[in-house]
Design a protein around this motif. Structure first.
Motif, PDB file in Angstrom:
ATOM      1  N   GLY A 172       2.907  -1.567  -6.098  1.00 52.55           N
ATOM      2  CA  GLY A 172       2.684  -2.076  -4.751  1.00 52.55           C
ATOM      3  C   GLY A 172       3.192  -1.175  -3.646  1.00 52.55           C
ATOM      4  N   TYR A 173       3.450   0.080  -3.946  1.00 48.53           N
ATOM      5  CA  TYR A 173       3.945   1.026  -2.934  1.00 48.53           C
ATOM      6  C   TYR A 173       3.015   1.064  -1.717  1.00 48.53           C
ATOM      7  CZ  TYR A 173       5.336   5.433  -0.767  1.00 48.53           C
ATOM      8  OH  TYR A 173       5.743   6.405   0.129  1.00 48.53           O
ATOM      9  N   ALA A 174       3.590   0.917  -0.519  1.00 45.14           N
ATOM     10  CA  ALA A 174       2.905   1.045   0.774  1.00 45.14           C
ATOM     11  C   ALA A 174       1.921  -0.074   1.079  1.00 45.14           C
ATOM     12  CB  ALA A 174       2.202   2.394   0.900  1.00 45.14           C
ATOM     13  N   VAL A 175       1.905  -1.144   0.274  1.00 41.91           N
ATOM     14  CA  VAL A 175       1.111  -2.318   0.642  1.00 41.91           C
ATOM     15  C   VAL A 175       1.833  -3.016   1.792  1.00 41.91           C
ATOM     16  CG1 VAL A 175       0.332  -4.603  -0.135  1.00 41.91           C
ATOM     17  CG2 VAL A 175       0.169  -2.640  -1.688  1.00 41.91           C
ATOM     18  N   PRO A 176       1.176  -3.465   2.861  1.00 41.46           N
ATOM     19  CA  PRO A 176      -0.283  -3.541   3.048  1.00 41.46           C
ATOM     20  C   PRO A 176      -0.875  -2.360   3.804  1.00 41.46           C
ATOM     21  CG  PRO A 176       0.770  -4.789   4.769  1.00 41.46           C
ATOM     22  CD  PRO A 176       1.895  -4.214   3.927  1.00 41.46           C
ATOM     23  N   TYR A 177      -0.073  -1.351   4.132  1.00 42.77           N
ATOM     24  CA  TYR A 177      -0.601  -0.235   4.931  1.00 42.77           C
ATOM     25  C   TYR A 177      -1.678   0.531   4.165  1.00 42.77           C
ATOM     26  CZ  TYR A 177       3.616  -1.527   7.333  1.00 42.77           C
ATOM     27  OH  TYR A 177       4.591  -2.250   7.971  1.00 42.77           O
ATOM     28  N   VAL A 178      -1.504   0.607   2.865  1.00 38.66           N
ATOM     29  CA  VAL A 178      -2.545   1.112   1.979  1.00 38.66           C
ATOM     30  C   VAL A 178      -2.983  -0.079   1.134  1.00 38.66           C
ATOM     31  CG1 VAL A 178      -3.125   2.737   0.148  1.00 38.66           C
ATOM     32  CG2 VAL A 178      -1.507   3.406   1.952  1.00 38.66           C
ATOM     33  N   SER A 179      -4.276  -0.323   1.046  1.00 39.03           N
ATOM     34  CA  SER A 179      -4.770  -1.583   0.483  1.00 39.03           C
ATOM     35  C   SER A 179      -4.277  -1.833  -0.935  1.00 39.03           C
ATOM     36  CB  SER A 179      -6.299  -1.615   0.509  1.00 39.03           C
ATOM     37  OG  SER A 179      -6.857  -0.560  -0.247  1.00 39.03           O
ATOM     38  N   ASP A 180      -3.926  -3.087  -1.174  1.00 42.29           N
ATOM     39  CA  ASP A 180      -3.565  -3.524  -2.523  1.00 42.29           C
ATOM     40  C   ASP A 180      -4.813  -3.577  -3.400  1.00 42.29           C
ATOM     41  OD1 ASP A 180      -2.119  -4.485  -4.668  1.00 42.29           O
ATOM     42  OD2 ASP A 180      -1.784  -6.471  -3.821  1.00 42.29           O
ATOM     43  N   GLU A 181      -5.924  -3.972  -2.821  1.00 41.47           N
ATOM     44  CA  GLU A 181      -7.168  -4.105  -3.579  1.00 41.47           C
ATOM     45  C   GLU A 181      -7.768  -2.731  -3.862  1.00 41.47           C
ATOM     46  OE1 GLU A 181     -10.162  -7.433  -3.119  1.00 41.47           O
ATOM     47  OE2 GLU A 181     -11.226  -5.775  -2.148  1.00 41.47           O
TER      48      GLU A 181
END
Length: 197
Positions: A172-181
């Motif tokens: 989950g690194y950098a979620v939500p700035y980079v999409s989780d999906e």
């Protein structure tokens, strides 16, 4: 995560007519196969990577699909390509923030079920193991074509798409700035192997 998707091969089974009673092995045409994953980066762009080093078992029973075996292993250490000038990014993907390849150098997909109504489209579900976690992934599968190679061997082509949440695999690194999906895309050609010389 993602020849995670090549596990969708049983979608072709009901589209072919055959009296074969035993599963038949197929192999990927790697020059005509793409396995990729994409995501949204901070709302600005969509980025992607490809998985290039994978192998496994695709034993397809054209008469009884339940007897088929789909089992794919991806080499993550040497098998991730994200384009030119992305060496640092690929190194980060191998770190503990993502795949942690020092501990878990491979990803593993095993098909568990397949549902189809018309034999040309369907849903393949399987278990995806990576980064020490195992969770189900479903792929929408479309049979593109079936026929023969120039030397008469059975040949199949299909496309599979699906999504997963990377945080389920403790990435989950950098979620939500980079999409989780993460969007998965597979397009492949495969054929019965040529006889050994």
């Amino acid at each position: 995560m993602m020849r995670m998707f090549l596990a969708a091969a049983p979608a072709v089974l009901l589209a072919l007519s055959s009296a074969q009673a035993e599963p038949v092995a197929y192999e990927f045409d790697l020059s005509h196969t793409e396995v990729s994953a994409s995501w949204v980066h901070q709302g600005y762009s969509r980025q992607s990577l490809q998985f290039t080093d994978f192998d496994g078992t695709l034993d397809l029973d054209l008469e009884t699909p339940a007897n088929s075996t789909v089992d794919i292993t991806f080499n993550l250490i040497s098998g991730i390509w994200a384009g030119a000038h992305h060496e640092a990014f690929v190194g980060h993907l191998n770190s503990g923030d993502f795949f942690d390849t020092a501990v878990s150098p491979t990803a593993h997909f095993v098909g568990t079920s397949f549902e189809t109504e018309d034999g040309e489209t369907g849903v393949m579900t399987g278990d995806l193991t990576m980064n020490g976690q195992t969770h189900p992934v479903s792929l929408e599968v479309t049979l593109n074509n079936s026929g023969e190679t120039r030397d008469g061997r059975s040949k199949l082509g299909f496309t599979a798409t699906g999504t997963l949440l990377r945080s389920q695999w403790d990435m989950g690194y950098a979620v939500p700035y980079v999409s989780d999906e993460i969007d998965l895309f597979i397009s492949t050609e495969m054929a019965v192997p040529a006889p050994a010389e």
